[in-house]
Design a protein around this motif. Structure first.
Motif, PDB file in Angstrom:
ATOM      1  N   ASN A  54       0.759  -1.341   0.233  1.00  0.00           N
ATOM      2  CA  ASN A  54       0.032   0.013   0.335  1.00  0.00           C
ATOM      3  C   ASN A  54       1.203   1.215   0.198  1.00  0.00           C
ATOM      4  N   VAL A  55       0.399   1.891  -1.314  1.00  0.00           N
ATOM      5  CA  VAL A  55       1.656   2.995  -1.076  1.00  0.00           C
ATOM      6  C   VAL A  55       1.162   4.627  -0.723  1.00  0.00           C
ATOM      7  N   PHE A  56      -0.595   4.957  -0.888  1.00  0.00           N
ATOM      8  CA  PHE A  56      -1.320   5.973  -0.514  1.00  0.00           C
ATOM      9  C   PHE A  56      -2.575   5.095  -1.007  1.00  0.00           C
ATOM     10  N   GLU A  57      -3.003   6.351   0.396  1.00  0.00           N
ATOM     11  CA  GLU A  57      -4.600   6.164   0.423  1.00  0.00           C
ATOM     12  C   GLU A  57      -5.322   7.211   0.992  1.00  0.00           C
ATOM     13  N   GLY A  58      -6.302   7.878   0.486  1.00  0.00           N
ATOM     14  CA  GLY A  58      -6.691   9.477   0.557  1.00  0.00           C
ATOM     15  C   GLY A  58      -8.577   9.272   1.019  1.00  0.00           C
ATOM     16  N   ASN A  59      -8.736  10.147   1.571  1.00  0.00           N
ATOM     17  CA  ASN A  59     -10.762   9.982   1.616  1.00  0.00           C
ATOM     18  C   ASN A  59     -11.475   8.226   1.816  1.00  0.00           C
ATOM     19  N   LEU A  60     -10.143   7.431   2.430  1.00  0.00           N
ATOM     20  CA  LEU A  60     -10.778   6.231   2.608  1.00  0.00           C
ATOM     21  C   LEU A  60     -11.776   6.099   3.873  1.00  0.00           C
ATOM     22  N   SER A  61     -12.696   5.448   3.276  1.00  0.00           N
ATOM     23  CA  SER A  61     -13.868   4.977   4.847  1.00  0.00           C
ATOM     24  C   SER A  61     -13.014   4.116   5.370  1.00  0.00           C
ATOM     25  N   PRO A  62     -14.088   4.280   7.224  1.00  0.00           N
ATOM     26  CA  PRO A  62     -12.447   2.732   7.668  1.00  0.00           C
ATOM     27  C   PRO A  62     -13.121   1.625   6.918  1.00  0.00           C
ATOM     28  N   GLU A  63     -14.572   0.897   6.823  1.00  0.00           N
ATOM     29  CA  GLU A  63     -14.431   0.076   5.464  1.00  0.00           C
ATOM     30  C   GLU A  63     -13.765   0.051   4.933  1.00  0.00           C
ATOM     31  N   LYS A 108     -19.062 -14.422  -4.154  1.00  0.00           N
ATOM     32  CA  LYS A 108     -18.669 -14.658  -3.356  1.00  0.00           C
ATOM     33  C   LYS A 108     -17.904 -13.691  -2.748  1.00  0.00           C
ATOM     34  N   TYR A 109     -16.268 -13.337  -3.836  1.00  0.00           N
ATOM     35  CA  TYR A 109     -15.548 -12.360  -3.157  1.00  0.00           C
ATOM     36  C   TYR A 109     -16.234 -11.080  -3.213  1.00  0.00           C
ATOM     37  N   TYR A 110     -16.644 -10.722  -4.019  1.00  0.00           N
ATOM     38  CA  TYR A 110     -17.782  -9.529  -4.068  1.00  0.00           C
ATOM     39  C   TYR A 110     -19.008  -9.221  -2.993  1.00  0.00           C
ATOM     40  N   GLU A 111     -19.532 -10.215  -3.035  1.00  0.00           N
ATOM     41  CA  GLU A 111     -20.389  -9.899  -2.083  1.00  0.00           C
ATOM     42  C   GLU A 111     -20.499  -9.291  -0.289  1.00  0.00           C
ATOM     43  N   VAL A 117     -18.172  -1.919   1.673  1.00  0.00           N
ATOM     44  CA  VAL A 117     -17.256  -1.354   1.025  1.00  0.00           C
ATOM     45  C   VAL A 117     -18.000   0.363   0.093  1.00  0.00           C
ATOM     46  N   GLY A 118     -18.729  -0.715  -0.782  1.00  0.00           N
ATOM     47  CA  GLY A 118     -19.624   0.464  -1.245  1.00  0.00           C
ATOM     48  C   GLY A 118     -19.355   0.943  -2.048  1.00  0.00           C
ATOM     49  N   ILE A 119     -18.123   0.660  -3.405  1.00  0.00           N
ATOM     50  CA  ILE A 119     -17.061   0.592  -4.568  1.00  0.00           C
ATOM     51  C   ILE A 119     -18.505   0.581  -5.356  1.00  0.00           C
ATOM     52  N   THR A 120     -18.828   1.448  -6.444  1.00  0.00           N
ATOM     53  CA  THR A 120     -19.653   1.939  -7.382  1.00  0.00           C
ATOM     54  C   THR A 120     -19.411   1.336  -8.845  1.00  0.00           C
ATOM     55  N   ASP A 121     -17.365   2.388  -8.941  1.00  0.00           N
ATOM     56  CA  ASP A 121     -17.082   2.407 -10.349  1.00  0.00           C
ATOM     57  C   ASP A 121     -15.505   2.577  -9.939  1.00  0.00           C
ATOM     58  N   GLU A 122     -14.793   2.552 -11.258  1.00  0.00           N
ATOM     59  CA  GLU A 122     -13.446   2.527 -10.906  1.00  0.00           C
ATOM     60  C   GLU A 122     -12.691   2.556 -12.043  1.00  0.00           C
ATOM     61  N   LEU A 141     -18.165   5.723  -4.905  1.00  0.00           N
ATOM     62  CA  LEU A 141     -18.664   5.229  -4.150  1.00  0.00           C
ATOM     63  C   LEU A 141     -20.327   5.489  -4.171  1.00  0.00           C
ATOM     64  N   SER A 142     -20.181   6.055  -4.722  1.00  0.00           N
ATOM     65  CA  SER A 142     -22.297   5.767  -5.613  1.00  0.00           C
ATOM     66  C   SER A 142     -22.666   6.886  -6.703  1.00  0.00           C
ATOM     67  N   GLY A 143     -22.966   6.095  -7.548  1.00  0.00           N
ATOM     68  CA  GLY A 143     -23.237   6.634  -9.475  1.00  0.00           C
ATOM     69  C   GLY A 143     -22.206   5.935 -10.062  1.00  0.00           C
ATOM     70  N   GLU A 144     -21.723   6.083 -11.347  1.00  0.00           N
ATOM     71  CA  GLU A 144     -21.000   6.263 -11.848  1.00  0.00           C
ATOM     72  C   GLU A 144     -19.871   7.400 -12.892  1.00  0.00           C
ATOM     73  N   PHE A 145     -19.391   6.945 -13.210  1.00  0.00           N
ATOM     74  CA  PHE A 145     -18.186   8.303 -14.114  1.00  0.00           C
ATOM     75  C   PHE A 145     -19.058   8.764 -15.055  1.00  0.00           C
ATOM     76  N   SER A 146     -18.650   9.728 -15.677  1.00  0.00           N
ATOM     77  CA  SER A 146     -19.195   9.609 -16.658  1.00  0.00           C
ATOM     78  C   SER A 146     -18.869   9.293 -18.100  1.00  0.00           C
ATOM     79  N   ALA A 147     -19.797   9.679 -19.384  1.00  0.00           N
ATOM     80  CA  ALA A 147     -18.854   9.871 -20.002  1.00  0.00           C
ATOM     81  C   ALA A 147     -17.848  10.657 -21.142  1.00  0.00           C
ATOM     82  N   ALA A 148     -17.830  11.889 -20.235  1.00  0.00           N
ATOM     83  CA  ALA A 148     -17.454  12.790 -20.211  1.00  0.00           C
ATOM     84  C   ALA A 148     -16.346  12.854 -19.621  1.00  0.00           C
ATOM     85  N   ASP A 149     -16.354  12.429 -18.216  1.00  0.00           N
ATOM     86  CA  ASP A 149     -15.281  11.662 -17.446  1.00  0.00           C
ATOM     87  C   ASP A 149     -14.332  10.628 -17.375  1.00  0.00           C
TER      88      ASP A 149
END
Length: 279
Positions: A54-63, A108-111, A117-122, A141-149
């Protein structure tokens, strides 16, 4: 949000470039990218074939932090990222949905580990550094990245990947770790040994695909076998392992990953069996 073709974005790049090689580089990079698209959290993980750091983590929730802890302890071996990198990857930007198996969200890994954790897009900026990989990830963690993103990230990917590579090489030079020799590290797969004393090599491949989230059709396509053959392999695997469901297979896998006394050459299922007999 800034347009990646605006003077404001180029100003950010001018401010970011001198930060390469410095301890706060990834935080500055995260802040800069956060000015062109909405990002909930970021992080950076280094894969060198023998360990995951793990090199860097930014704004991660406890979960998320708890998931990352389990990930680094061995859960990464079930993650599509690791499987993807182990086959060799070119530097560039990748969307997780494009590298994940077709039924990953039903695995089962995802579930059990990813969904809470709540990851919805990456998106992942993956940089190949002498056959090792630095993965700088951007999560929603909610919604998805847009086509513009996607278009914005794709446009700046060459520059961002260049800065990440420059930063990492400077860091390694500072710590006297040579990056001059090109080599091919062995990305050990847990599935090289999982069940090898019980299952055939083809059955091991089927187990790997099942646990990574491949559907029967995807599994058949990947291994170039028929659906009926997949069903036969599943039946034989379950009989040999004395289980009846995919959940039980996943449970065996998790128990095997937690074994501290096994090496990459041992079959963890044999160790589990021995432990049960002794108990």
């Amino acid at each position: 949000m800034l347009d990646v073709h605006s003077s404001g974005w180029y100003q950010l790049l001018a401010e970011l470039t001198p930060k390469t090689g410095q301890p706060g580089f990834f935080k500055v990079l995260s802040d800069a990218l956060g000015q062109i698209i909405h990002i909930d959290c970021t992080g950076a993980i280094f894969y060198d074939g023998t360990e995951v750091t793990n090199v860097f983590e930014g704004n991660l929730s406890p979960e998320y932090s708890e998931y990352l802890k389990q990930y680094l302890q061995g859960m990464y071996l079930l993650d599509p990222h690791y499987s993807f990198l182990s086959n060799g990857v070119e530097t560039g930007i990748y969307r997780f949905r494009d590298i994940a198996p077709d039924c990953f969200h039903e695995s089962k890994y995802y579930e059990s580990f990813v969904k809470p954790v709540g990851i919805t897009d990456e998106f992942d900026f993956i940089v190949n550094i002498n056959n090792r990989y630095l993965d700088f990830y951007l999560n929603r963690l909610s919604g998805e990245f847009s086509a513009a993103d996607k278009a914005a990230l794709t446009a700046i990917a060459p520059m961002i990947c260049y800065l990440i590579e420059t930063h990492w090489q400077a860091q390694e030079k500072t710590s006297r770790q040579s990056t001059q020799t090109t080599y091919t590290p062995h990305y050990h797969s847990f599935f090289d040994s999982f069940g090898k004393s019980i299952l055939t090599s083809r059955e091991q491949e089927v187990v790997k695909c099942i646990l990574h989230g491949h559907s029967s059709k995807s599994l058949a396509d990947k291994l170039n076998i028929s659906l009926s053959t997949v069903k036969i392999h599943r039946k034989n695997i379950y009989q040999k392992l004395d289980i009846k469901t995919q959940s039980e297979l996943f449970s065996l896998c998790i128990q095997s990953l937690s074994l501290t006394e096994s090496s990459e050459f041992d079959d963890p299922l044999s160790i589990l069996k021995s432990k049960r007999i002794s108990d």
